[in-house]
Design a protein around this motif. Structure first.
Motif, PDB file in Angstrom:
ATOM      1  N   ARG A 121      26.683  -1.832  -5.104  1.00  0.00           N
ATOM      2  CA  ARG A 121      26.301  -0.823  -6.101  1.00  0.00           C
ATOM      3  C   ARG A 121      27.388   0.213  -6.356  1.00  0.00           C
ATOM      4  NH1 ARG A 121      20.106   0.630  -4.870  1.00  0.00           N
ATOM      5  NH2 ARG A 121      20.396   1.762  -6.810  1.00  0.00           N
ATOM      6  N   LEU A 122      28.557   0.037  -5.749  1.00  0.00           N
ATOM      7  CA  LEU A 122      29.616   1.035  -5.852  1.00  0.00           C
ATOM      8  C   LEU A 122      30.686   0.642  -6.860  1.00  0.00           C
ATOM      9  CD1 LEU A 122      30.129   1.764  -2.051  1.00  0.00           C
ATOM     10  CD2 LEU A 122      28.686   3.016  -3.674  1.00  0.00           C
ATOM     11  N   LEU A 123      31.175   1.638  -7.591  1.00  0.00           N
ATOM     12  CA  LEU A 123      32.304   1.470  -8.504  1.00  0.00           C
ATOM     13  C   LEU A 123      33.327   2.547  -8.161  1.00  0.00           C
ATOM     14  CD1 LEU A 123      30.445   1.019 -11.913  1.00  0.00           C
ATOM     15  CD2 LEU A 123      31.478  -0.766 -10.508  1.00  0.00           C
ATOM     16  N   GLY A 124      34.596   2.196  -8.226  1.00  0.00           N
ATOM     17  CA  GLY A 124      35.635   3.181  -7.976  1.00  0.00           C
ATOM     18  C   GLY A 124      36.855   2.566  -7.335  1.00  0.00           C
ATOM     19  N   ASP A 125      37.697   3.426  -6.844  1.00  0.00           N
ATOM     20  CA  ASP A 125      38.911   3.041  -6.141  1.00  0.00           C
ATOM     21  C   ASP A 125      38.739   3.568  -4.717  1.00  0.00           C
ATOM     22  OD1 ASP A 125      41.447   2.456  -5.282  1.00  0.00           O
ATOM     23  OD2 ASP A 125      42.424   4.037  -6.440  1.00  0.00           O
ATOM     24  N   PHE A 126      38.330   2.689  -3.797  1.00  0.00           N
ATOM     25  CA  PHE A 126      37.966   3.151  -2.467  1.00  0.00           C
ATOM     26  C   PHE A 126      38.107   2.045  -1.430  1.00  0.00           C
ATOM     27  CE2 PHE A 126      34.229   1.490  -4.551  1.00  0.00           C
ATOM     28  CZ  PHE A 126      33.736   0.596  -3.611  1.00  0.00           C
ATOM     29  N   ALA A 127      38.173   2.486  -0.218  1.00  0.00           N
ATOM     30  CA  ALA A 127      38.040   1.622   0.957  1.00  0.00           C
ATOM     31  C   ALA A 127      37.337   2.479   1.994  1.00  0.00           C
ATOM     32  CB  ALA A 127      39.396   1.168   1.469  1.00  0.00           C
ATOM     33  N   TYR A 128      36.454   1.851   2.770  1.00  0.00           N
ATOM     34  CA  TYR A 128      35.836   2.611   3.837  1.00  0.00           C
ATOM     35  C   TYR A 128      35.419   1.725   4.992  1.00  0.00           C
ATOM     36  CZ  TYR A 128      31.060   1.485   2.044  1.00  0.00           C
ATOM     37  OH  TYR A 128      29.913   0.864   1.632  1.00  0.00           O
ATOM     38  N   ALA A 129      35.321   2.365   6.133  1.00  0.00           N
ATOM     39  CA  ALA A 129      34.785   1.746   7.336  1.00  0.00           C
ATOM     40  C   ALA A 129      33.581   2.583   7.731  1.00  0.00           C
ATOM     41  CB  ALA A 129      35.817   1.744   8.457  1.00  0.00           C
ATOM     42  N   LEU A 130      32.459   1.913   7.948  1.00  0.00           N
ATOM     43  CA  LEU A 130      31.228   2.604   8.306  1.00  0.00           C
ATOM     44  C   LEU A 130      30.621   1.902   9.511  1.00  0.00           C
ATOM     45  CD1 LEU A 130      28.525   4.006   6.025  1.00  0.00           C
ATOM     46  CD2 LEU A 130      27.845   2.454   7.853  1.00  0.00           C
ATOM     47  N   TYR A 131      30.352   2.670  10.543  1.00  0.00           N
ATOM     48  CA  TYR A 131      29.714   2.133  11.746  1.00  0.00           C
ATOM     49  C   TYR A 131      28.360   2.799  11.923  1.00  0.00           C
ATOM     50  CZ  TYR A 131      28.602   1.097  16.574  1.00  0.00           C
ATOM     51  OH  TYR A 131      27.950   0.678  17.709  1.00  0.00           O
ATOM     52  N   ASP A 132      27.318   1.979  12.001  1.00  0.00           N
ATOM     53  CA  ASP A 132      25.961   2.454  12.206  1.00  0.00           C
ATOM     54  C   ASP A 132      25.556   2.090  13.628  1.00  0.00           C
ATOM     55  OD1 ASP A 132      23.162   2.821  12.285  1.00  0.00           O
ATOM     56  OD2 ASP A 132      23.002   2.461  10.134  1.00  0.00           O
ATOM     57  N   LYS A 133      25.585   3.081  14.505  1.00  0.00           N
ATOM     58  CA  LYS A 133      25.296   2.841  15.919  1.00  0.00           C
ATOM     59  C   LYS A 133      23.876   2.306  16.123  1.00  0.00           C
ATOM     60  CE  LYS A 133      25.626   5.229  20.375  1.00  0.00           C
ATOM     61  NZ  LYS A 133      25.870   6.527  20.995  1.00  0.00           N
ATOM     62  N   GLY A 134      22.933   2.761  15.315  1.00  0.00           N
ATOM     63  CA  GLY A 134      21.549   2.325  15.439  1.00  0.00           C
ATOM     64  C   GLY A 134      21.383   0.830  15.251  1.00  0.00           C
ATOM     65  N   SER A 135      22.081   0.279  14.258  1.00  0.00           N
ATOM     66  CA  SER A 135      21.975  -1.161  13.985  1.00  0.00           C
ATOM     67  C   SER A 135      23.101  -1.958  14.631  1.00  0.00           C
ATOM     68  CB  SER A 135      22.001  -1.414  12.470  1.00  0.00           C
ATOM     69  OG  SER A 135      23.277  -1.099  11.944  1.00  0.00           O
ATOM     70  N   GLY A 136      24.148  -1.242  15.103  1.00  0.00           N
ATOM     71  CA  GLY A 136      25.302  -1.934  15.670  1.00  0.00           C
ATOM     72  C   GLY A 136      26.180  -2.576  14.612  1.00  0.00           C
ATOM     73  N   CYS A 137      25.986  -2.197  13.366  1.00  0.00           N
ATOM     74  CA  CYS A 137      26.700  -2.808  12.237  1.00  0.00           C
ATOM     75  C   CYS A 137      27.986  -2.037  11.920  1.00  0.00           C
ATOM     76  CB  CYS A 137      25.791  -2.812  11.019  1.00  0.00           C
ATOM     77  SG  CYS A 137      26.539  -3.517   9.549  1.00  0.00           S
ATOM     78  N   LEU A 138      29.076  -2.755  11.785  1.00  0.00           N
ATOM     79  CA  LEU A 138      30.345  -2.202  11.318  1.00  0.00           C
ATOM     80  C   LEU A 138      30.630  -2.823   9.963  1.00  0.00           C
ATOM     81  CD1 LEU A 138      33.016  -0.612  11.647  1.00  0.00           C
ATOM     82  CD2 LEU A 138      33.945  -2.667  12.764  1.00  0.00           C
ATOM     83  N   MET A 139      30.772  -1.984   8.942  1.00  0.00           N
ATOM     84  CA  MET A 139      31.073  -2.460   7.594  1.00  0.00           C
ATOM     85  C   MET A 139      32.483  -2.024   7.227  1.00  0.00           C
ATOM     86  SD  MET A 139      27.473  -1.548   5.711  1.00  0.00           S
ATOM     87  CE  MET A 139      27.915  -2.364   4.187  1.00  0.00           C
ATOM     88  N   LEU A 140      33.288  -2.972   6.785  1.00  0.00           N
ATOM     89  CA  LEU A 140      34.630  -2.693   6.285  1.00  0.00           C
ATOM     90  C   LEU A 140      34.610  -3.075   4.816  1.00  0.00           C
ATOM     91  CD1 LEU A 140      36.550  -4.331   9.249  1.00  0.00           C
ATOM     92  CD2 LEU A 140      35.928  -1.909   8.977  1.00  0.00           C
ATOM     93  N   VAL A 141      34.758  -2.095   3.934  1.00  0.00           N
ATOM     94  CA  VAL A 141      34.504  -2.300   2.510  1.00  0.00           C
ATOM     95  C   VAL A 141      35.722  -1.880   1.697  1.00  0.00           C
ATOM     96  CG1 VAL A 141      32.983  -1.706   0.584  1.00  0.00           C
ATOM     97  CG2 VAL A 141      32.044  -1.880   2.894  1.00  0.00           C
ATOM     98  N   ARG A 142      36.038  -2.672   0.694  1.00  0.00           N
ATOM     99  CA  ARG A 142      37.113  -2.372  -0.246  1.00  0.00           C
ATOM    100  C   ARG A 142      36.566  -2.598  -1.647  1.00  0.00           C
ATOM    101  NH1 ARG A 142      40.907   0.343  -2.213  1.00  0.00           N
ATOM    102  NH2 ARG A 142      42.746  -0.685  -2.950  1.00  0.00           N
ATOM    103  N   ASP A 143      36.958  -1.759  -2.613  1.00  0.00           N
ATOM    104  CA  ASP A 143      36.480  -1.964  -3.980  1.00  0.00           C
ATOM    105  C   ASP A 143      36.908  -3.349  -4.475  1.00  0.00           C
ATOM    106  OD1 ASP A 143      39.034  -1.687  -5.827  1.00  0.00           O
ATOM    107  OD2 ASP A 143      39.153  -0.103  -4.313  1.00  0.00           O
ATOM    108  N   HIS A 144      36.233  -3.848  -5.491  1.00  0.00           N
ATOM    109  CA  HIS A 144      36.453  -5.217  -5.946  1.00  0.00           C
ATOM    110  C   HIS A 144      37.806  -5.451  -6.609  1.00  0.00           C
ATOM    111  CE1 HIS A 144      35.027  -3.337  -9.651  1.00  0.00           C
ATOM    112  NE2 HIS A 144      35.587  -4.324 -10.297  1.00  0.00           N
ATOM    113  N   MET A 145      38.510  -4.405  -6.976  1.00  0.00           N
ATOM    114  CA  MET A 145      39.814  -4.595  -7.609  1.00  0.00           C
ATOM    115  C   MET A 145      40.870  -4.859  -6.558  1.00  0.00           C
ATOM    116  SD  MET A 145      39.115  -4.568 -10.717  1.00  0.00           S
ATOM    117  CE  MET A 145      40.626  -4.451 -11.608  1.00  0.00           C
TER     118      MET A 145
END
Length: 145
Positions: A121-145
């Protein structure tokens, strides 16, 4: 004439798969190694088995930034900007007119409400790393471009 050196912000981190605490000294060494990519700010955050951080180089705009945030059990390290922040804010019930909400804060709120489907659902020029300790999930995300 000297060549123009271009550099971009850096994101980095470590996730201990055995569940042991992320070693601060390792994440801080990553930060030192990436300093040449920054100059405008740096951060290191730790939560349980995850350590994230950034070296920030501002290249444009006030909102374009490398930001690290910790909100309870969620760590976020982000570089860039969200171009559809108004649409995203409406979807998650955030009033951008009355609240001074950065893109990284908006991402944290949206992650809590939308979950792992958020990157679609995201649009822009971005990269992020998000760690959710509750779920143990690590997300490494880069915009589609």
């Amino acid at each position: 004439m000297e060549p123009v050196r271009r550099s971009v912000s850096a994101l980095f981190g470590v996730l201990q798969l055995d569940g042991s605490a992320a070693p601060r000294e390792v994440v801080e060494e990553m930060s030192r190694a990436a300093r040449y990519r920054g100059g405008d700010g740096e951060a290191v955050l730790l939560s349980g088995p995850c350590g994230l951080g950034h070296q920030l180089l501002r290249t444009s705009g006030v909102r374009s930034a490398g930001l690290s945030q910790c909100d309870g059990d969620v760590l976020l390290s982000m570089c860039g900007r969200l171009d559809n922040r108004m649409e995203l804010a409406r979807a998650v019930g955030v009033d951008l007119c009355s609240d001074a909400v950065s893109d990284s804060e908006l991402l944290l709120i949206a992650h809590r409400k939308i979950g792992p489907e958020l990157p679609k659902r995201l649009l822009g020029d971005f990269a992020y790393a998000l760690y959710d300790k509750g779920s143990g999930c690590l997300m490494l995300v880069r915009d589609h471009m």
